[in-house]
Each structure stands twice: as C-alpha cells, then as structure tokens.
Design a protein around this motif. Structure first.
Motif, PDB file in Angstrom:
ATOM      1  N   LEU A  12       0.839  -1.187   0.000  1.00 19.04           N
ATOM      2  CA  LEU A  12       0.000   0.000   0.000  1.00 19.04           C
ATOM      3  C   LEU A  12       0.877   1.241   0.000  1.00 19.04           C
ATOM      4  O   LEU A  12       1.798   1.350   0.807  1.00 19.04           O
ATOM      5  N   ARG A  13       0.603   2.154  -0.919  1.00 22.08           N
ATOM      6  CA  ARG A  13       1.318   3.430  -0.922  1.00 22.08           C
ATOM      7  C   ARG A  13       0.512   4.428  -0.111  1.00 22.08           C
ATOM      8  O   ARG A  13      -0.658   4.652  -0.375  1.00 22.08           O
ATOM      9  N   LEU A  19       1.142   8.690   6.815  1.00 21.29           N
ATOM     10  CA  LEU A  19       1.975   7.700   7.496  1.00 21.29           C
ATOM     11  C   LEU A  19       2.518   8.262   8.806  1.00 21.29           C
ATOM     12  O   LEU A  19       2.574   7.558   9.820  1.00 21.29           O
ATOM     13  N   SER A  20       2.872   9.521   8.804  1.00 17.01           N
ATOM     14  CA  SER A  20       3.354  10.166  10.026  1.00 17.01           C
ATOM     15  C   SER A  20       2.274  10.145  11.106  1.00 17.01           C
ATOM     16  O   SER A  20       2.555   9.862  12.279  1.00 17.01           O
ATOM     17  N   ASP A  21       1.041  10.421  10.722  1.00 16.62           N
ATOM     18  CA  ASP A  21      -0.079  10.361  11.668  1.00 16.62           C
ATOM     19  C   ASP A  21      -0.284   8.940  12.183  1.00 16.62           C
ATOM     20  O   ASP A  21      -0.513   8.723  13.376  1.00 16.62           O
TER      21      ASP A  21
END
Length: 57
Positions: A12-13, A19-21
């Motif tokens: 999954l991109r 992603l940081s969250d």
C-alpha cells in the motif's frame, strides 16, 4: 486442526503525512502500524466509505 488464514499481505502506498499520523497513533497506543491501518480501514468500511453497503445512520 489448522487455523484458517485470516489475512493476506499486500502493498500500500500511503502519503508521508498520513503515514506520520499513523506512526504517531501507533506509538501513542503502543500498537503496530499494521494494527492501526487495519482498524482504520475496518472503521471506514463499516461506515460505508467505499463499501457497497451504506450506513443506515
């Protein structure tokens, strides 16, 4: 008796800000990124976001 495989790996991109969250939530809850992503996806699915079934609320 063998246990059925209930998951399957996938790629999954995810945008870096999202992603940081996810990483912040995972750290705060002491859960893995995978756990957070699966739970978030399940919530979205159950709420009818992108699902063929719509919420009745």
């Amino acid at each position: 008796m063998t246990r059925a495989n209930m998951s399957e790996p996938d790629t999954l991109r995810i945008p870096v800000d999202v992603l940081s969250d996810i990483e912040a939530i995972a750290d705060a809850t002491e859960r893995s990124r995978s756990y957070i992503i699966v739970r978030a996806g399940g919530i979205g699915y159950m709420n009818g976001n992108g699902s063929p079934r719509k919420s009745t609320r």
